[in-house]
Design a protein around this motif. Structure first.
Motif, short mmCIF file in Angstrom:
data_model
loop_
_atom_site.label_atom_id
_atom_site.label_comp_id
_atom_site.label_asym_id
_atom_site.label_seq_id
_atom_site.Cartn_x
_atom_site.Cartn_y
_atom_site.Cartn_z
N LEU A 91 15.75 -10.75 15.51
CA LEU A 91 15.74 -10.22 16.86
C LEU A 91 14.44 -9.52 17.24
CD1 LEU A 91 19.36 -8.72 16.98
CD2 LEU A 91 18.58 -10.95 17.77
N ARG A 92 13.56 -9.29 16.27
CA ARG A 92 12.33 -8.59 16.61
C ARG A 92 11.43 -9.51 17.43
NH1 ARG A 92 9.07 -8.51 10.83
NH2 ARG A 92 8.78 -10.76 10.66
N PRO A 93 10.65 -8.95 18.35
CA PRO A 93 9.76 -9.80 19.17
C PRO A 93 8.66 -10.40 18.34
CG PRO A 93 9.32 -7.48 19.56
CD PRO A 93 10.54 -7.54 18.68
N ALA A 94 8.05 -11.46 18.87
CA ALA A 94 6.98 -12.15 18.15
C ALA A 94 5.73 -11.29 18.15
CB ALA A 94 6.68 -13.50 18.82
N ARG A 95 5.22 -10.99 16.98
CA ARG A 95 3.97 -10.25 16.85
C ARG A 95 3.41 -10.54 15.46
NH1 ARG A 95 7.62 -5.73 16.64
NH2 ARG A 95 7.05 -5.23 18.79
N PRO A 96 2.12 -10.40 15.24
CA PRO A 96 1.56 -10.63 13.92
C PRO A 96 2.14 -9.65 12.91
CG PRO A 96 -0.16 -10.57 15.59
CD PRO A 96 1.10 -10.11 16.26
N ARG A 97 2.31 -10.11 11.69
CA ARG A 97 2.81 -9.23 10.64
C ARG A 97 1.79 -8.15 10.32
NH1 ARG A 97 5.70 -13.16 6.14
NH2 ARG A 97 7.46 -13.80 7.45
N PRO A 98 2.24 -6.93 10.11
CA PRO A 98 1.27 -5.86 9.80
C PRO A 98 0.61 -6.10 8.47
CG PRO A 98 3.52 -5.10 9.48
CD PRO A 98 3.62 -6.45 10.12
N GLY A 99 -0.70 -5.83 8.43
CA GLY A 99 -1.43 -6.00 7.18
C GLY A 99 -1.35 -4.74 6.34
N GLY A 100 -1.98 -4.79 5.20
CA GLY A 100 -1.98 -3.63 4.32
C GLY A 100 -0.92 -3.74 3.25
N ARG A 101 -1.09 -2.91 2.24
CA ARG A 101 -0.20 -2.97 1.09
C ARG A 101 1.18 -2.42 1.41
NH1 ARG A 101 -1.16 0.40 -4.56
NH2 ARG A 101 0.85 -0.15 -5.54
N TRP A 102 1.26 -1.23 2.02
CA TRP A 102 2.55 -0.59 2.21
C TRP A 102 3.44 -1.32 3.22
CZ3 TRP A 102 3.80 2.09 -1.65
CH2 TRP A 102 2.86 2.84 -2.35
N PRO A 103 2.91 -1.86 4.32
CA PRO A 103 3.81 -2.66 5.18
C PRO A 103 4.40 -3.86 4.47
CG PRO A 103 1.85 -2.02 6.39
CD PRO A 103 1.61 -1.61 4.97
N ARG A 104 3.62 -4.51 3.59
CA ARG A 104 4.18 -5.63 2.84
C ARG A 104 5.25 -5.17 1.88
NH1 ARG A 104 -1.35 -7.21 2.46
NH2 ARG A 104 -1.38 -6.45 0.30
N VAL A 105 5.02 -4.04 1.22
CA VAL A 105 6.02 -3.51 0.30
C VAL A 105 7.31 -3.16 1.04
CG1 VAL A 105 6.56 -1.58 -1.25
CG2 VAL A 105 4.32 -2.70 -1.36
N ALA A 106 7.18 -2.54 2.20
CA ALA A 106 8.37 -2.18 2.97
C ALA A 106 9.14 -3.42 3.42
CB ALA A 106 7.95 -1.34 4.18
N ARG A 107 8.41 -4.45 3.86
CA ARG A 107 9.08 -5.67 4.30
C ARG A 107 9.81 -6.35 3.16
NH1 ARG A 107 4.98 -7.76 6.35
NH2 ARG A 107 4.40 -9.23 4.70
N ARG A 108 9.18 -6.43 2.00
CA ARG A 108 9.84 -7.06 0.87
C ARG A 108 10.99 -6.23 0.34
NH1 ARG A 108 4.30 -9.00 -2.29
NH2 ARG A 108 3.72 -10.64 -0.78
N THR A 109 10.88 -4.92 0.42
CA THR A 109 12.00 -4.06 0.00
C THR A 109 13.20 -4.29 0.89
OG1 THR A 109 10.46 -2.40 -0.85
CG2 THR A 109 12.72 -1.68 -0.38
#
Length: 379
Positions: A91-109
């Motif tokens: 349901l989230r709107p289309a936008r580029p995925r945030p870069g950086g280490r911690w946003p990736r960690v949060a998304r995978r968590t």
């Protein structure tokens, strides 16, 4: 028996009605994926399936018509929590995925941690023990994500879910787990109503949330039903039931079937045959009508067939340079593998010079206009 018939009939009709009602709002809200030929398909089928199963099971508990027990409640709540993480991505709107280490960690968590925690709360450690229980929880998570991978072609994920739910329903009835059997019956009926709108050409799709729910529920029930069995029977049955979704985690093999010339509806039929080919020996082993070796052989054969389908590459012919509109074909050998990406609704790009937009899907060298738009196949 009477409750099962009424619940299944209600689930089919309610799921089909919800898919039809939610389709319009989904299109207007832009919660869509782009299918073949640029067709926009709303991602609302998962909401219909989850809402139907929850409403039917909740109505049975509230009215007292069927007291399904704490096991069913625990599985249903855990599956709803897992589905919520998928709906958050759908349901989230289309936008580029945030870069950086911690946003990736949060998304995978969020993507893997919540399903793992939910699976760990469902596993019966008092019967399996901690090591085997953790392995069972990991199997549940992998099967759930395997159903997400199956949701890239029309009717594939729902067909595999119906077959797995029916097979485990037979096992639950044989093990005198009436509550779990009723839950699987309602899930299979809800998926049948969903398939009325998801069969090719699909008018709705399940999305990540619906696929996670569809895979988590039968996987959790399988662990609960097989907990009292020995490692030979339990391991072989789990391997056979999970053959199709587990191999599909990193392999979108329905595209390979389309590359061989199979129609979109034919892909769903092939998925049903392969799923049944693994589920039937698993049920026979559970009922002690066949040795565990039969389930192991079926799992290996089905997994090999899925891998073979995934190795086939769909090829498209690139139009010749300077070919006019409507020209088909091109120079000999000018072929390339078509790649597709699951994305939300297409965005209108900027117009530019003669080189802008070259290589867009459906276009060719010299194409002008909008930017290339990735799309997903419907089978």
């Amino acid at each position: 028996m009477l409750y099962g018939i009424v619940a299944a009939t209600t689930a089919v009709l309610l799921a089909a009605a919800l898919c039809a009602l939610l389709r319009g709002p989904g299109l207007r809200a832009g919660v869509v994926v782009v299918g073949r030929r640029g067709r926009r398909v709303p991602v609302v089928g998962g909401l219909a399936v989850v809402g139907t199963v929850g409403a039917v099971i909740g109505a049975g508990e509230w009215s007292g018509a069927a007291r399904l027990g704490g096991e069913v409640t625990r599985v249903l709540l855990a599956a709803a929590a897992v589905a919520a993480t998928g709906f958050a991505e759908d349901l989230r709107p289309a936008r580029p995925r945030p870069g950086g280490r911690w946003p990736r960690v949060a998304r995978r968590t969020l993507r893997f941690g919540v399903p793992a925690a939910a699976a760990a709360l469902v596993v019966p450690y008092d019967v399996l023990g901690v090591p085997a229980g953790l392995l069972a929880a990991g199997w549940i998570v992998l099967v759930a994500h395997g159903f997400v991978a199956l949701d890239h072609a029309d009717g594939v994920m729902g067909t595999a879910g119906v077959v797995m739910a029916f097979a485990l329903g037979v096992c639950a009835v044989a093990d005198v787990r009436d509550g779990l059997a009723a839950l699987l019956c309602v899930l299979a009926a809800a998926l049948t109503g969903f398939l009325m709108h998801n069969a090719a050409p699909a008018r709705v799709t399940a999305g990540r949330g619906g696929a996670l729910f569809t895979g988590f529920v039968p996987a959790a029930v399988a662990v609960l039903v097989l907990a009292g069995r020995g490692p030979g029977v339990g391991g072989s049955v789990l391997a056979a039931l999970g053959a199709v979704p587990l191999v599909s985690v990193r392999l979108r093999w329905a595209r390979g079937l389309r590359g061989t010339g199979v129609t979109p509806r034919g892909v769903a039929v092939v998925v049903a045959v392969l799923s049944a080919g693994a589920a039937v020996p698993a049920v026979l082993v559970f009922l002690e009508w066949a040795p565990p070796l039969a389930a192991w052989c079926a799992a290996a054969a089905v997994a090999g067939a899925v891998v073979a389908c995934g190795l086939v590459r769909r090829r498209v012919r690139r139009p010749a340079v300077g070919a006019g509109p409507g020209t088909r074909g091109g120079p000999a050998g000018a072929e390339e593998c078509a790649t597709f990406t699951r994305v939300p609704a297409p965005q209108r790009g900027r117009t530019g010079g003669p080189d802008r937009g070259a290589g867009a899907v459906g276009g060719g060298p010299g194409a002008v206009g909008s930017r290339p738009v990735a799309r997903t196949p419907e089978g």
